[in-house]
Scaffold this motif. Structure first.
Motif, PDB file in Angstrom:
ATOM      1  N   ARG A  30       0.834  -1.195   0.000  1.00  0.00           N
ATOM      2  CA  ARG A  30       0.000   0.000   0.000  1.00  0.00           C
ATOM      3  C   ARG A  30       0.871   1.247   0.000  1.00  0.00           C
ATOM      4  N   ARG A  31       0.415   2.273  -0.715  1.00  0.00           N
ATOM      5  CA  ARG A  31       1.163   3.525  -0.729  1.00  0.00           C
ATOM      6  C   ARG A  31       1.249   4.079   0.695  1.00  0.00           C
ATOM      7  N   ASN A  32       0.124   4.052   1.403  1.00  0.00           N
ATOM      8  CA  ASN A  32       0.105   4.385   2.828  1.00  0.00           C
ATOM      9  C   ASN A  32      -1.143   3.748   3.434  1.00  0.00           C
ATOM     10  N   ASP A  33      -1.212   3.724   4.744  1.00  0.00           N
ATOM     11  CA  ASP A  33      -2.289   3.009   5.417  1.00  0.00           C
ATOM     12  C   ASP A  33      -3.678   3.574   5.146  1.00  0.00           C
ATOM     13  N   SER A  34      -3.764   4.858   4.875  1.00  0.00           N
ATOM     14  CA  SER A  34      -5.071   5.487   4.684  1.00  0.00           C
ATOM     15  C   SER A  34      -5.561   5.430   3.244  1.00  0.00           C
ATOM     16  N   SER A  35      -4.726   4.959   2.347  1.00  0.00           N
ATOM     17  CA  SER A  35      -5.091   4.912   0.931  1.00  0.00           C
ATOM     18  C   SER A  35      -5.047   3.481   0.412  1.00  0.00           C
ATOM     19  N   PRO A  36      -6.054   3.080  -0.371  1.00  0.00           N
ATOM     20  CA  PRO A  36      -6.040   1.732  -0.962  1.00  0.00           C
ATOM     21  C   PRO A  36      -5.107   1.621  -2.162  1.00  0.00           C
ATOM     22  N   ASP A  37      -4.574   2.780  -2.610  1.00  0.00           N
ATOM     23  CA  ASP A  37      -3.670   2.766  -3.764  1.00  0.00           C
ATOM     24  C   ASP A  37      -2.415   1.957  -3.445  1.00  0.00           C
ATOM     25  N   ASP A  94      -4.392  -4.939   2.898  1.00  0.00           N
ATOM     26  CA  ASP A  94      -5.172  -3.938   3.620  1.00  0.00           C
ATOM     27  C   ASP A  94      -4.605  -3.754   5.032  1.00  0.00           C
ATOM     28  N   SER A 153      -5.009  -0.887   6.790  1.00  0.00           N
ATOM     29  CA  SER A 153      -5.654   0.311   7.336  1.00  0.00           C
ATOM     30  C   SER A 153      -5.945   0.212   8.827  1.00  0.00           C
ATOM     31  N   GLN A 204       1.603   0.605  -4.566  1.00  0.00           N
ATOM     32  CA  GLN A 204       2.822   0.977  -5.270  1.00  0.00           C
ATOM     33  C   GLN A 204       3.736  -0.234  -5.367  1.00  0.00           C
TER      34      GLN A 204
END
Length: 302
Positions: free
Chosen positions: A69-76, A203, A205, A78
């Motif tokens: 994940r790009r970061n924990d708050s985004s589903p995008d 995931d 998050s 990388q």
């Protein structure tokens, strides 16, 4: 296990293969931790996604791509190049790092893996992995992959250091070998095969570990395994032949049998010629004799 694997493909080839499961990777982060995606306003001259260096013999301490994940708050997601091997401590020494994480320890939340299992989960992209079968004093390398040729997506953990120049590293999660592969080794990587399982694993998050995630750490069945060239055992050696069955190589069993068949056919051909030659010579001699008698000459024997 797992101590060696292959990814002899370019980025475009990876995306074209079945098994990429619609993972829309929004950006690429190279080994220097620069974002190099044209989708983002980032560093100048880094607006073209780079190609992956095809590797048929990826060993510990090598740089290789993982998906997270790009970061924990985004589903995008990388795709990021990282070095294989997570240090036990702050010292980045080759003999003080783990390339594999045992599923049993992860489930128990024991040791160093407890800090990674909640939020540092990733997928290691590969075509398949190598394992060595011990036969007496000999060690025979084998390559294991999906029978349909789709990408093998192995569950892993990653770590990005908080140094001035961050270091990104990863480890592959292993579990007990399936019944069909236990003859080769008692361990195998955790392989994620469905889109639902991949989504669940990536995931992060909630920053928490759950029983549902633990269920993903199972051995995979239905894999293809075959012997490959011994040359793959040398770290740094590279060849597309490393992922091909040794039986189909020019020095393989199939080729050996073909050579034997050719030799046998040549021997039979020689025998046939030898059995026919005396008859032909006799007939030719008689014809030459008659012709020479009519001319009053002695026959010439060649």
């Amino acid at each position: 296990m797992c101590g060696r694997y292959a990814l002899g493909l370019q980025r475009a080839e990876i995306r074209a293969l079945p098994g990429y499961p619609n993972l829309e990777v929004a950006e690429w982060v190279n080994e220097d931790n620069f974002i190099v995606s044209s989708a983002l306003n980032t560093k100048a001259n880094h607006n073209i996604l780079p190609e992956i260096q095809p590797r048929h013999n990826i060993a510990p301490n090598s740089q290789a791509p993982v998906i997270r994940r790009r970061n924990d708050s985004s589903p995008d997601l990388q795709m990021q190049t990282m070095r294989w091997g997570i240090p036990y401590g702050k010292v980045h020494a080759k003999n003080q790092q783990a390339i594999n994480a045992r599923s049993e320890n992860i489930m128990e939340g024991a040791g160093m893996w407890n800090r990674y299992r909640g939020s540092n989960r990733c997928i290691v992209v590969s075509q398949g992995y190598y394992e060595w079968q011990t036969k007496g004093k000999d060690k025979l390398p084998h390559f294991t992959k999906h029978a349909d040729g789709k990408l093998m997506l192995m569950a892993g953990f990653y770590h990005v250091s908080d140094e001035t120049i961050p270091t990104s590293v990863f480890a592959i999660i292993t579990t007990s070998a399936s019944k069909s592969l236990s003859w080769l080794h008692d361990r195998q990587p955790v392989i994620l095969t469905s889109h639902a399982d991949i989504t669940k694993w990536l995931d992060t998050s909630s920053h928490a570990w759950s029983a549902e995630l633990g269920k993903l750490l199972q051995s995979a069945e239905g894999l293809m395994c075959y012997q490959v060239p011994k040359e793959v055992g040398k770290v740094g050696a590279e060849s597309p032949a490393f992922v091909q069955p040794v039986a189909t190589r020019k020095d393989g069993i199939e080729a050996m049998f073909a050579k034997q068949r050719t030799k046998q056919e040549n021997k039979q051909s020689i025998k046939r010629k030898r059995s026919v030659s005396p008859v032909l010579s006799s007939m030719q001699f008689e014809a030459a004799t008659k012709e020479d008698e009519t001319k009053g000459k002695k026959p010439k024997v060649e």
